[in-house]
Design a protein around this motif. Structure first.
Motif, PDB file in Angstrom:
ATOM      1  N   GLU A 117      -4.680   9.689  -0.697  1.00 19.92           N
ATOM      2  CA  GLU A 117      -4.984   8.927  -1.910  1.00 19.92           C
ATOM      3  C   GLU A 117      -4.072   7.703  -1.982  1.00 19.92           C
ATOM      4  N   GLU A 118      -4.647   6.586  -2.383  1.00 17.43           N
ATOM      5  CA  GLU A 118      -3.820   5.387  -2.578  1.00 17.43           C
ATOM      6  C   GLU A 118      -3.201   5.444  -3.968  1.00 17.43           C
ATOM      7  N   TRP A 152       0.364   5.407   0.126  1.00 18.20           N
ATOM      8  CA  TRP A 152      -0.617   6.477   0.330  1.00 18.20           C
ATOM      9  C   TRP A 152       0.064   7.836   0.216  1.00 18.20           C
ATOM     10  N   GLU A 171       0.860  -1.190   0.000  1.00 23.37           N
ATOM     11  CA  GLU A 171       0.000   0.000   0.000  1.00 23.37           C
ATOM     12  C   GLU A 171       0.895   1.239   0.000  1.00 23.37           C
ATOM     13  N   LYS A 209      -1.330   3.294  -6.857  1.00 23.08           N
ATOM     14  CA  LYS A 209      -1.166   1.916  -7.310  1.00 23.08           C
ATOM     15  C   LYS A 209       0.161   1.755  -8.053  1.00 23.08           C
TER      16      LYS A 209
END
Length: 414
Positions: free
Chosen positions: A99-100, A60, A58, A102
């Motif tokens: 916000e993540e 962020w 993850e 990717k």
């Protein structure tokens, strides 16, 4: 590439190289933060969370919401209100947006680069760990397996499959090696050349012999007997000075063992290297006598300033003191840290009928006479007094040659 596949494959590779979990996480985080900096210019407002066991990743990005007309909207940790409300329509100025990010957002090329970087980092880390592991093990005894036999060195493998080197000059000249066989060695030297560790092994080092003694003799391992000094001509002869810290223990007897049982194990490992175990003493004269064993010394004169000692022996003891090829006297000198000069004690033993070997140069080649001089034999009777077998063993002369020389010398006295 899926982040789980990337992380899992990397973590599996890292674990196969014995890299611990915290280090795996740190390496992964460093690589992903490098990607973030390349794309966003900074990673200060990013959080990276990794679980190498499950392959979870993850990332962020946290930014503060500012007014659309603010001068700060170009700061990497700021986001205009209008853009923030595209994410969530009830955001207000002053709040934070998380916000993540990717992995796919970075593009295929950058992900492939990251994969190569991860593999290279692990290889570099593996080399570094190998260096530091063996750097602290210099002088330790090690069992390795012969992997490859080259002209000037052996490539050996440790229990973890790491490649170690046993150079020709660190091998006992009598040793014969076969691929796959186990070999006892001592870690001699550890170097780092252009980031690549080179671990050099040895079987000729005095430390190797010392470790074998510790391994086979419990009293040495336990500290009851102390090895004061070891000198060696690897594969030929060694002298080991030992001292007991317990008056009830005979250090020489303990090292030799019942019927030589302990010392024989060491001798076999060293391809029948002849080992003299000597009881150490602070009495220099007595130590010199013991070091020159099995020869019996008549008298000696010690010059401590010049670090030189003159020893006088009966003619039949000279060759014993000198030893084959001068090995005994050379090792004795190194053991006592003095230069030893040997002289014949001829007082009361003059033999007018004896003849110097130089008198026979018309019948015996000078190089042959020199072979006898090397082992302390200068006269005909000195040579005759020693058995043919002993002469062959101590010189480089063939049996037929020794027979001819003995026949020439004996005719002189008939």
């Amino acid at each position: 590439m899926d982040s789980a596949v990337l992380i899992e494959s990397f973590a599996e590779f890292a674990r196969s190289k014995n890299i611990d979990r915290p280090t795996i996480i740190k390496v992964l985080e460093d690589v992903f933060r490098t990607m973030i900096r390349k794309k966003y210019g900074t990673d200060t407002n990013f959080d990276v969370i990794i679980n190498p066991d499950s392959g979870d990743l993850e990332m962020w990005r946290t930014r503060e919401i500012v007014d659309d007309n603010s001068e700060d909207i170009w700061e990497p940790d700021k986001i205009p209100l209008a853009e923030a409300r595209k994410i969530q329509d009830d955001f207000e100025v002053g709040e934070e947006v998380a916000e993540e990010v990717k992995l796919e957002d970075f593009g295929r090329r950058m992900v492939q680069t990251a994969r190569q970087t991860l593999i290279q980092k692990i290889k570099d880390l593996e080399k570094e760990l190998l260096y530091y592991k063996y750097k602290d093990m210099v002088g330790d005894l090690l069992n390795v397996e012969v992997y490859q036999i080259l002209k000037n060195e052996l490539i050996c493998l440790d229990s973890e499959g790491n490649e170690l080197v046993l150079p020709k000059q660190e091998q006992i000249f009598k040793d014969k090696y076969r691929k796959g066989e186990p070999v006892k060695v001592v870690i001699h030297k550890v170097e780092l050349n252009n980031g690549t560790p080179r671990i050099t092994l040895s079987r000729t080092s005095p430390v190797f012999l010392e470790r074998l003694f510790e391994n086979e003799i419990p009293e040495i391992y336990d500290g009851l007997i102390h090895i004061r000094k070891i000198v060696r001509e690897p594969g030929e002869r060694a002298k080991v000075a030992v001292e007991s810290y317990d008056d009830r223990i005979d250090p020489v007897g303990a090292c030799v063992g019942m019927k030589g049982s302990r010392i024989h194990t060491i001798v076999r490992e060293l391809n029948n290297e002849n080992i003299d175990v000597i009881n150490y003493t602070e009495n220099l004269e007595l130590l010199i006598q013991r070091a020159l064993s099995p020869a019996k010394i008549t008298s000696m004169v010690i010059d401590r300033e010049a670090k030189r000692v003159s020893v006088y022996l009966k003619p039949d003891q000279v060759s014993l003191a000198i030893g084959k090829g001068g090995q005994n006297i050379k090792l004795a000198g190194r053991l006592v840290s003095m230069e030893i000069d040997v002289f014949r004690d001829v007082e009361g033993q003059e033999d007018e009928e004896d003849v110097d070997l130089n008198e026979f140069t018309d019948e015996i080649d000078e190089w042959m006479i020199e072979e006898f001089r090397k082992i302390g034999l200068d006269t005909a009777k000195q040579v005759i007094s020693i058995s043919k077998e002993e002469l062959i063993r101590r010189t480089d002369l063939e049996e037929e040659t020794v027979d001819e020389i003995l026949e020439i010398l004996r005719r002189e006295f008939e």
